[in-house]
Scaffold this motif. Structure first.
Motif, PDB file in Angstrom:
ATOM      1  N   LEU A 153       0.859  -1.171   0.000  1.00  0.00           N
ATOM      2  CA  LEU A 153       0.000   0.000   0.000  1.00  0.00           C
ATOM      3  C   LEU A 153       0.900   1.227   0.000  1.00  0.00           C
ATOM      4  N   PRO A 154       0.808   2.072  -1.001  1.00  0.00           N
ATOM      5  CA  PRO A 154       1.753   3.186  -1.106  1.00  0.00           C
ATOM      6  C   PRO A 154       1.606   4.170   0.033  1.00  0.00           C
ATOM      7  N   ARG A 155       2.726   4.675   0.515  1.00  0.00           N
ATOM      8  CA  ARG A 155       2.799   5.814   1.415  1.00  0.00           C
ATOM      9  C   ARG A 155       2.401   5.514   2.855  1.00  0.00           C
ATOM     10  N   LEU A 156       2.068   4.283   3.162  1.00  0.00           N
ATOM     11  CA  LEU A 156       1.670   3.938   4.522  1.00  0.00           C
ATOM     12  C   LEU A 156       2.843   3.338   5.280  1.00  0.00           C
ATOM     13  N   PHE A 157       3.058   3.821   6.497  1.00  0.00           N
ATOM     14  CA  PHE A 157       4.098   3.291   7.369  1.00  0.00           C
ATOM     15  C   PHE A 157       3.554   2.104   8.147  1.00  0.00           C
ATOM     16  N   ASP A 158       4.337   1.032   8.208  1.00  0.00           N
ATOM     17  CA  ASP A 158       4.040  -0.105   9.085  1.00  0.00           C
ATOM     18  C   ASP A 158       2.655  -0.686   8.861  1.00  0.00           C
ATOM     19  N   ARG A 162      -2.894  -7.532   1.804  1.00  0.00           N
ATOM     20  CA  ARG A 162      -3.118  -8.741   1.013  1.00  0.00           C
ATOM     21  C   ARG A 162      -4.185  -8.441  -0.039  1.00  0.00           C
ATOM     22  N   ARG A 163      -3.976  -8.999  -1.233  1.00  0.00           N
ATOM     23  CA  ARG A 163      -4.847  -8.699  -2.370  1.00  0.00           C
ATOM     24  C   ARG A 163      -5.771  -9.864  -2.691  1.00  0.00           C
ATOM     25  N   PRO A 164      -7.089  -9.703  -2.487  1.00  0.00           N
ATOM     26  CA  PRO A 164      -8.050 -10.690  -2.975  1.00  0.00           C
ATOM     27  C   PRO A 164      -8.377 -10.406  -4.443  1.00  0.00           C
ATOM     28  N   ALA A 165      -9.250 -11.205  -5.035  1.00  0.00           N
ATOM     29  CA  ALA A 165      -9.737 -10.926  -6.382  1.00  0.00           C
ATOM     30  C   ALA A 165     -10.398  -9.549  -6.398  1.00  0.00           C
ATOM     31  N   GLN A 166     -10.165  -8.790  -7.467  1.00  0.00           N
ATOM     32  CA  GLN A 166     -10.621  -7.412  -7.536  1.00  0.00           C
ATOM     33  C   GLN A 166     -11.964  -7.292  -8.258  1.00  0.00           C
ATOM     34  N   PRO A 167     -12.893  -6.513  -7.697  1.00  0.00           N
ATOM     35  CA  PRO A 167     -14.175  -6.309  -8.377  1.00  0.00           C
ATOM     36  C   PRO A 167     -14.031  -5.501  -9.662  1.00  0.00           C
ATOM     37  N   TYR A 168     -12.958  -4.680  -9.738  1.00  0.00           N
ATOM     38  CA  TYR A 168     -12.685  -3.892 -10.939  1.00  0.00           C
ATOM     39  C   TYR A 168     -11.251  -4.203 -11.381  1.00  0.00           C
ATOM     40  N   ASP A 174      -5.878  -1.009  -6.535  1.00  0.00           N
ATOM     41  CA  ASP A 174      -6.806  -1.919  -5.870  1.00  0.00           C
ATOM     42  C   ASP A 174      -7.902  -1.155  -5.129  1.00  0.00           C
ATOM     43  N   THR A 175      -9.118  -1.666  -5.234  1.00  0.00           N
ATOM     44  CA  THR A 175     -10.244  -1.080  -4.516  1.00  0.00           C
ATOM     45  C   THR A 175     -10.760  -2.007  -3.413  1.00  0.00           C
ATOM     46  N   ARG A 176     -10.190  -3.184  -3.299  1.00  0.00           N
ATOM     47  CA  ARG A 176     -10.565  -4.117  -2.220  1.00  0.00           C
ATOM     48  C   ARG A 176      -9.291  -4.786  -1.730  1.00  0.00           C
ATOM     49  N   PHE A 177      -9.048  -4.750  -0.430  1.00  0.00           N
ATOM     50  CA  PHE A 177      -7.825  -5.357   0.100  1.00  0.00           C
ATOM     51  C   PHE A 177      -7.943  -5.536   1.609  1.00  0.00           C
ATOM     52  N   TRP A 178      -7.153  -6.486   2.109  1.00  0.00           N
ATOM     53  CA  TRP A 178      -6.959  -6.651   3.545  1.00  0.00           C
ATOM     54  C   TRP A 178      -5.749  -5.829   3.971  1.00  0.00           C
ATOM     55  N   ALA A 179      -5.792  -5.295   5.185  1.00  0.00           N
ATOM     56  CA  ALA A 179      -4.646  -4.536   5.690  1.00  0.00           C
ATOM     57  C   ALA A 179      -4.581  -4.651   7.205  1.00  0.00           C
ATOM     58  N   ARG A 180      -3.373  -4.509   7.752  1.00  0.00           N
ATOM     59  CA  ARG A 180      -3.206  -4.440   9.205  1.00  0.00           C
ATOM     60  C   ARG A 180      -1.891  -3.752   9.518  1.00  0.00           C
ATOM     61  N   ALA A 181      -1.861  -3.120  10.673  1.00  0.00           N
ATOM     62  CA  ALA A 181      -0.627  -2.502  11.153  1.00  0.00           C
ATOM     63  C   ALA A 181       0.330  -3.591  11.611  1.00  0.00           C
ATOM     64  N   THR A 182       1.613  -3.355  11.389  1.00  0.00           N
ATOM     65  CA  THR A 182       2.622  -4.333  11.780  1.00  0.00           C
ATOM     66  C   THR A 182       3.294  -3.967  13.098  1.00  0.00           C
ATOM     67  N   TRP A 235      -6.211  -7.971  10.943  1.00  0.00           N
ATOM     68  CA  TRP A 235      -6.668  -7.713   9.588  1.00  0.00           C
ATOM     69  C   TRP A 235      -8.014  -6.989   9.567  1.00  0.00           C
ATOM     70  N   VAL A 236      -8.154  -6.043   8.661  1.00  0.00           N
ATOM     71  CA  VAL A 236      -9.449  -5.464   8.321  1.00  0.00           C
ATOM     72  C   VAL A 236      -9.564  -5.463   6.797  1.00  0.00           C
ATOM     73  N   LEU A 237     -10.787  -5.560   6.320  1.00  0.00           N
ATOM     74  CA  LEU A 237     -11.051  -5.588   4.883  1.00  0.00           C
ATOM     75  C   LEU A 237     -11.630  -4.254   4.450  1.00  0.00           C
ATOM     76  N   MET A 238     -10.934  -3.569   3.550  1.00  0.00           N
ATOM     77  CA  MET A 238     -11.415  -2.305   3.004  1.00  0.00           C
ATOM     78  C   MET A 238     -11.910  -2.519   1.585  1.00  0.00           C
ATOM     79  N   ASP A 239     -13.075  -1.942   1.282  1.00  0.00           N
ATOM     80  CA  ASP A 239     -13.676  -2.077  -0.036  1.00  0.00           C
ATOM     81  C   ASP A 239     -14.316  -0.748  -0.409  1.00  0.00           C
ATOM     82  N   VAL A 240     -13.973  -0.199  -1.583  1.00  0.00           N
ATOM     83  CA  VAL A 240     -14.521   1.085  -2.011  1.00  0.00           C
ATOM     84  C   VAL A 240     -15.164   0.940  -3.380  1.00  0.00           C
TER      85      VAL A 240
END
Length: 281
Positions: A153-158, A162-168, A174-182, A235-240
């Motif tokens: 994910l660009p520009r994010l620290f720590d 993870r990339r699931p199948a993309q709706p677009y 990417d418009t759908r992805f899992w993310a978590r702070a490390t 993990w959280v799942l973000m979808d836009v």
């Protein structure tokens, strides 16, 4: 996202620019109290883009949260990106205490660099209550993040992703992805809400409508509603998803779900959506 140059940084293979080494997510969210209701960032760094909007929004929410009575958690924020910021300069946050009621606290925050307002926010805090807990639907299909391919994910620290199948699948990013702070975030719910805010601005829901001519430009405003607690070191799942584009502006909405399918937050963002030649605030 706050500028067309930030969009240029929204490439999945983006590398960490020189000067960022040694800065952590917790450093970014550390604020120095200068006076009552007046705070300043303590971490600065050089990068080739303008200040990331999710960073200043997360810091503004933290500043506001430090002024509310104990036990009140953020339930909504509405921010406006007014001018391009600079990551190499400290940001000053001035908090206005609009009201403290029996269960709600309202705050306004102004972010300033070099005497110029770059961002403002209205936010509200609420004492958690019991009662109905319902949601219309669960999260979109996204698989198990532990089994999916990693990406940056660009520009994010720590923050890892993870990339699931993309709706677009033809979208520019990417418009759908899992993310978590490390990094370990501890148990302060204000910090977790601030990291969620930091994450919430990283993807552009209008990317699905890029057609070689029309393109996303500077972000104009950003809103988040916090429905349920979420740990951002899990993990959280973000979808836009895009909603509409007209008059040179586009609007998209999004959701952030926890791994067990609970809707943690909803978001809406408006951004410039113009022909490339005209894009710019």
């Amino acid at each position: 996202m706050t500028s067309d140059t930030r969009r240029a940084g929204a490439v999945q293979t983006a590398t960490v620019p020189p000067g960022q080494a040694g800065v952590t997510l917790l450093d970014l969210l550390a604020l120095e109290e200068l006076d009552r209701d007046l705070y300043r960032t303590t971490a600065v760094f050089d990068e080739p883009y303008f200040l990331y909007g999710g960073q200043v929004a997360a810091q503004a929410l933290l500043a506001a949260g430090r002024t509310v009575p104990e036990g009140r958690l953020p339930h909504s924020l509405h921010g406006y990106f007014l001018s391009r910021g600079n990551a190499a300069r400290s940001t000053i946050f001035r908090v206005e205490r609009d009201r403290d009621g029996r269960s709600f606290s309202a705050r306004r925050v102004v972010a300033v660099q070099g005497g110029q307002v770059i961002f403002n926010m209205s936010c509200s805090f609420h004492v958690p209550e019991g009662g109905a807990d319902r949601q219309v639907s669960g999260p979109p299909p996204a698989g198990d993040p532990e089994t999916l391919p990693a990406f940056t994910l660009p520009r994010l620290f720590d923050v890892q992703a993870r990339r699931p199948a993309q709706p677009y699948p033809d979208a520019g990013w990417d418009t759908r992805f899992w993310a978590r702070a490390t990094v370990e975030l501890g148990d302060d719910p204000l910090l977790h809400a601030s990291v969620l805010t930091y994450l919430s601005d990283v993807s552009g829901g209008l990317a699905a409508w890029h057609d070689g001519r029309a393109h996303t430009g500077a972000s104009l405003d950003h809103a988040v509603w916090f429905h349920r607690p979420a740990r951002l070191d899990d993990w959280v799942l973000m979808d836009v998803t895009p909603l509409t584009a007209a008059s040179g502006r586009g609007l998209y909405n999004g959701t952030i779900h926890t791994p067990d399918g609970r809707l943690a937050a909803s978001l809406i963002q408006e951004a410039l959506f113009r022909d490339r030649a005209a894009n710019g605030a």
